[in-house]
Write a protein that holds these residues in place. Sequence first.
Motif, PDB file in Angstrom:
ATOM      1  N   GLY A 159      40.064  36.353  37.663  1.00 58.33           N
ATOM      2  CA  GLY A 159      39.140  37.213  36.921  1.00 58.33           C
ATOM      3  C   GLY A 159      38.735  36.610  35.585  1.00 58.33           C
ATOM      4  O   GLY A 159      39.296  35.622  35.123  1.00 58.33           O
ATOM      5  N   ARG A 211      33.554  42.098  35.796  1.00 62.42           N
ATOM      6  CA  ARG A 211      34.514  42.227  36.901  1.00 62.42           C
ATOM      7  C   ARG A 211      33.998  41.405  38.072  1.00 62.42           C
ATOM      8  O   ARG A 211      32.829  41.461  38.408  1.00 62.42           O
ATOM      9  CB  ARG A 211      34.638  43.699  37.295  1.00 62.42           C
ATOM     10  N   GLU A 217      41.693  40.440  41.996  1.00 61.72           N
ATOM     11  CA  GLU A 217      41.084  41.574  41.308  1.00 61.72           C
ATOM     12  C   GLU A 217      41.043  42.850  42.137  1.00 61.72           C
ATOM     13  O   GLU A 217      41.010  43.931  41.586  1.00 61.72           O
ATOM     14  CB  GLU A 217      39.678  41.216  40.807  1.00 61.72           C
ATOM     15  N   ALA A 256      43.269  39.213  35.713  1.00 57.01           N
ATOM     16  CA  ALA A 256      44.059  39.653  36.876  1.00 57.01           C
ATOM     17  C   ALA A 256      45.336  38.834  37.074  1.00 57.01           C
ATOM     18  O   ALA A 256      45.927  38.877  38.145  1.00 57.01           O
ATOM     19  CB  ALA A 256      43.193  39.594  38.138  1.00 57.01           C
TER      20      ALA A 256
END
Length: 194
Positions: A179, A172, A95, A184
Amino acid sequence: MENQLQILKEGLEYIEKFNKVGNKSYTISLNQSSDLTIEEFIASYTGFKASHKDSYSNAISNAVVFNIRGCRAFAAVAAVEAFITCYEFLQPNYEQNLLRGVIEQPVAVNVVAGDEFKKYTRGLYKGTCGTEINHSIVIGCYGVSQEGVKCWIIKNSWSKAWGEIGYIRIKREGDGPEGHCNIATRLVIPCIDG
């Protein structure tokens, strides 16, 4: 018609129970796809299919053109694509790479869009996602929710009637390297060559 009414009725019952619980960071509601089964919804509104044989051009067209099969073509995309001459894939499953990309420009990603994602209305989405990557979206920026949770701010292609005027905020960090909803796992940015 009876099947659609039954799906709508069951969906409404689920939504009412879900929203009554009160311990969720987001709400769900009826929307333009509420009378579809999850299979019909995925067939109509998503369409990303990853395979080992994906060429860069196929992956880019799925990611950057906002999954043309499941949505209306955006004039803005066509205008921007006239100037874009190349695409770059960022390192997946990290991420922080996604964050670095979003700091510079919007990043096209693919996610797992399941039943709760389909019904999302507002709030910070930390819900269930499904099992297979099936949808392309664009992350425009990032932020922090009122509760202090880091989030991605994402433009979806399902119209302004869905979510927060066509946007969704997704948690997030904290769900492993891929993720939340595998956000991601496939990161694409446009570039101008030369």
